[in-house]
Design a protein around this motif. Structure first.
Motif, mmCIF file in Angstrom:
data_model
loop_
_atom_site.group_PDB
_atom_site.id
_atom_site.type_symbol
_atom_site.label_atom_id
_atom_site.label_comp_id
_atom_site.label_asym_id
_atom_site.label_seq_id
_atom_site.Cartn_x
_atom_site.Cartn_y
_atom_site.Cartn_z
ATOM 1 N N GLY A 4 0.800 -1.219 0.000
ATOM 2 C CA GLY A 4 0.000 0.000 0.000
ATOM 3 C C GLY A 4 0.832 1.268 0.000
ATOM 4 N N MET A 5 2.151 1.146 -0.092
ATOM 5 C CA MET A 5 3.013 2.318 -0.077
ATOM 6 C C MET A 5 3.098 2.972 -1.457
ATOM 7 N N ILE A 6 3.412 4.278 -1.443
ATOM 8 C CA ILE A 6 3.435 5.074 -2.659
ATOM 9 C C ILE A 6 4.775 5.791 -2.784
ATOM 10 N N TYR A 7 5.359 5.749 -3.975
ATOM 11 C CA TYR A 7 6.569 6.520 -4.244
ATOM 12 C C TYR A 7 6.186 7.982 -4.492
ATOM 13 N N SER A 8 6.882 8.886 -3.851
ATOM 14 C CA SER A 8 6.652 10.304 -4.083
ATOM 15 C C SER A 8 7.247 10.720 -5.425
ATOM 16 N N LYS A 9 6.875 11.901 -5.882
ATOM 17 C CA LYS A 9 7.432 12.428 -7.132
ATOM 18 C C LYS A 9 8.945 12.496 -7.053
ATOM 19 N N GLU A 10 9.451 12.930 -5.906
ATOM 20 C CA GLU A 10 10.897 13.065 -5.729
ATOM 21 C C GLU A 10 11.597 11.705 -5.750
ATOM 22 N N GLU A 11 10.983 10.722 -5.115
ATOM 23 C CA GLU A 11 11.563 9.376 -5.115
ATOM 24 C C GLU A 11 11.564 8.778 -6.519
ATOM 25 N N LEU A 12 10.485 8.980 -7.247
ATOM 26 C CA LEU A 12 10.412 8.480 -8.618
ATOM 27 C C LEU A 12 11.446 9.158 -9.508
ATOM 28 N N ALA A 13 11.664 10.446 -9.288
ATOM 29 C CA ALA A 13 12.644 11.178 -10.094
ATOM 30 C C ALA A 13 14.045 10.593 -9.923
ATOM 31 N N GLU A 14 14.387 10.206 -8.702
ATOM 32 C CA GLU A 14 15.703 9.629 -8.441
ATOM 33 C C GLU A 14 15.847 8.247 -9.087
ATOM 34 N N LEU A 15 14.784 7.452 -9.013
ATOM 35 C CA LEU A 15 14.821 6.138 -9.660
ATOM 36 C C LEU A 15 14.890 6.292 -11.177
ATOM 37 N N TYR B 167 -3.696 0.667 -8.850
ATOM 38 C CA TYR B 167 -4.352 1.196 -7.642
ATOM 39 C C TYR B 167 -4.315 2.721 -7.590
ATOM 40 N N GLU B 168 -4.100 3.343 -8.717
ATOM 41 C CA GLU B 168 -3.931 4.792 -8.816
ATOM 42 C C GLU B 168 -5.000 5.589 -8.073
ATOM 43 N N LYS B 169 -6.249 5.197 -8.189
ATOM 44 C CA LYS B 169 -7.353 5.975 -7.618
ATOM 45 C C LYS B 169 -7.543 5.747 -6.121
ATOM 46 N N LEU B 170 -6.902 4.733 -5.569
ATOM 47 C CA LEU B 170 -7.099 4.398 -4.160
ATOM 48 C C LEU B 170 -5.928 4.917 -3.341
ATOM 49 N N VAL B 171 -5.966 6.214 -3.042
ATOM 50 C CA VAL B 171 -4.938 6.878 -2.239
ATOM 51 C C VAL B 171 -5.621 7.645 -1.117
ATOM 52 N N TYR B 172 -4.922 7.796 0.019
ATOM 53 C CA TYR B 172 -5.580 8.279 1.236
ATOM 54 C C TYR B 172 -4.790 9.371 1.954
ATOM 55 N N LYS C 82 1.476 2.217 8.250
ATOM 56 C CA LYS C 82 0.189 2.658 7.736
ATOM 57 C C LYS C 82 0.289 2.890 6.230
ATOM 58 N N PRO C 83 -0.495 2.168 5.449
ATOM 59 C CA PRO C 83 -0.406 2.316 3.993
ATOM 60 C C PRO C 83 -0.978 3.642 3.521
ATOM 61 N N GLN C 84 -0.528 4.059 2.353
ATOM 62 C CA GLN C 84 -0.995 5.307 1.753
ATOM 63 C C GLN C 84 -1.988 5.076 0.628
ATOM 64 N N GLY C 85 -2.097 3.824 0.173
ATOM 65 C CA GLY C 85 -2.986 3.540 -0.946
ATOM 66 C C GLY C 85 -3.331 2.066 -1.011
ATOM 67 N N ALA C 86 -4.006 1.686 -2.122
ATOM 68 C CA ALA C 86 -4.529 0.328 -2.329
ATOM 69 C C ALA C 86 -5.504 -0.014 -1.201
#
Length: 398
Positions: A179-190, A207-212, A319-323
């Motif tokens: 349920g974890m989500i990569y932030s924009k900054e984390e994705l940029a580094e990858l 699971y794009e639409k299921l974020v909390y 605590k998950p952020q999504g899914a």
């Protein structure tokens, strides 16, 4: 008699999620009050406007073959969705409609992998990634995203895992099972590493639409035109619109890859089910009110159930952020209740406490187990109560 089975299928590991779900169903049919927290699908019916659109298409006689890559009207709906929601621009020849996101991924690996090509798969992973890579002749290369890292991998880990045989890395955000989500900054580094090492990015965004809790989904393809060019975005309506059984997913990306996937689909599936394609047109073009309603329901359940699960002795959970999954580390609870492994612990929960969960071994994380909160709050609370009673009754301080 000659050997009947091909070597490739002998390496397959059965889906642990489907196996547990089947076992729970079997117990239910025997009259046992089992609460299933294993299935990865929303517990809501498909929204009414989508059902009506499907029926209307059948009534209009729209029940024949479609182009292998998908109905033009559905491709347009997907293109509009990607522009509207993600700021991504694609052409029709950069879109493939397939028989669910799972089969889209399978088709993708079949067309991009040669024998021995490596695909980097972060741990914990969705159960089918390694099997699909192996079926395509590829080699899964695992990189562990530990709990301390939020179950996400780092750029240095990615760089260290890349060899001259690496073809792609899979990014699943929001993640199944964590349920974890990569932030924009984390994705940029990858993405910098992927660009530097010239590898493809497979971005599973189902699971794009299921974020909390105010967290936003960001597609790695949004970073730049250069990153978009090396990214295949995979998505669909199964989770977002509660359409798991309709089996519609899609890929968006490089036209040559999409063309190869379309050619393969023409020899394997012919086309995704016509009625389901018309239903998906409405899913993307119609009202999104029910999508948000379902998201809010999942968020409400998460807020209610997370602290109760976290309070169980021997459970450590982020605590998950999504899914709609929780992935507690229950290795201490398993040991303290007398079980040699979490797999044994999970099996005992099913047979003795009548709660079905998925052992984390199937996700490459054997210290954990996955619980789906895609069921009613009443059942969730009862399930957690049963788990807590089970643990406290069997707890041994030795």
């Amino acid at each position: 008699m000659k050997q009947l089975l091909a070597k490739r299928v002998k390496t397959l590991t059965p889906s642990s999620t489907l196996a547990i779900t089947a076992k729970a169903k079997e117990l239910k049919e025997q009259g046992i009050d089992v609460i299933g927290l294993g299935a990865g699908e929303p517990d809501f019916n498909t929204p009414e406007n989508i059902l009506n659109a499907a029926k209307a298409s059948m009534d209009a006689g729209l029940t024949k073959y479609t182009p292998a890559g998908g109905l033009p009207v559905l491709k347009k709906a997907i293109i509009d969705k990607l522009q509207r929601d993600n700021g991504l621009t694609y052409q029709a020849n950069e879109i493939l409609v397939g028989v669910g996101a799972k089969h889209v991924l399978y088709t993708l690996f079949q067309v991009i992998l040669d024998e021995g090509d490596e695909v980097i798969i972060p741990i914990p992973y969705w159960v089918s990634y390694p099997e699909q890579v192996k079926l395509a002749g590829g080699v899964p290369v695992y990189v562990e995203g530990t709990a301390d890292q939020g179950y996400k991998i780092t750029p240095s880990q990615l760089r260290d895992a890349i060899t001259n045989k690496t073809k792609a890395v899979i990014i699943n955000s929001p993640s199944n099972p964590s349920g974890m989500i990569y932030s924009k900054e984390e994705l940029a580094e990858l993405a910098k590493v992927a660009e530097e090492k010239d590898i493809l990015i497979v971005s599973d965004e189902i699971y794009e639409k299921l974020v909390y809790n105010g967290v936003e989904h960001f597609s790695i393809a949004q970073l730049s035109d250069a990153i978009k060019a090396r990214t295949i975005v995979v998505n669909g309506v199964a989770k977002s619109h509660s359409m798991t059984g309709w089996r519609i997913g899609y890929a968006a990306g490089d036209k040559d890859i999409i063309n190869a996937m379309t050619d393969l689909a023409s020899h394997s599936t012919s086309n995704a089910t016509t009625t389901a394609q018309y239903a998906t047109v409405e899913a993307y073009n119609g009202s999104q009110e029910t999508v948000e309603m379902m998201r809010q329901a999942f968020e409400s359940r998460l807020e209610a159930i997370f602290p109760k699960l976290a309070a169980i002795p021997g459970f450590k959970v982020l605590k998950p952020q999504g899914a709609f999954y929780l992935l507690p580390d229950v290795s201490e609870a398993a040991a303290k209740t007398g079980y040699a492994s979490v797999d044994d612990f999970a099996n005992a929960l099913l047979t003795e406490a009548n709660v079905a969960v998925i052992p984390g071994s199937g996700f490459g994380a054997p210290a954990t187990m996955r619980l789906s909160y895609a069921t009613s709050l009443e059942l969730l609370e009862e399930a957690v109560n049963r788990i807590e009673t089970f643990v406290k009754t069997k707890w041994q301080d030795k």
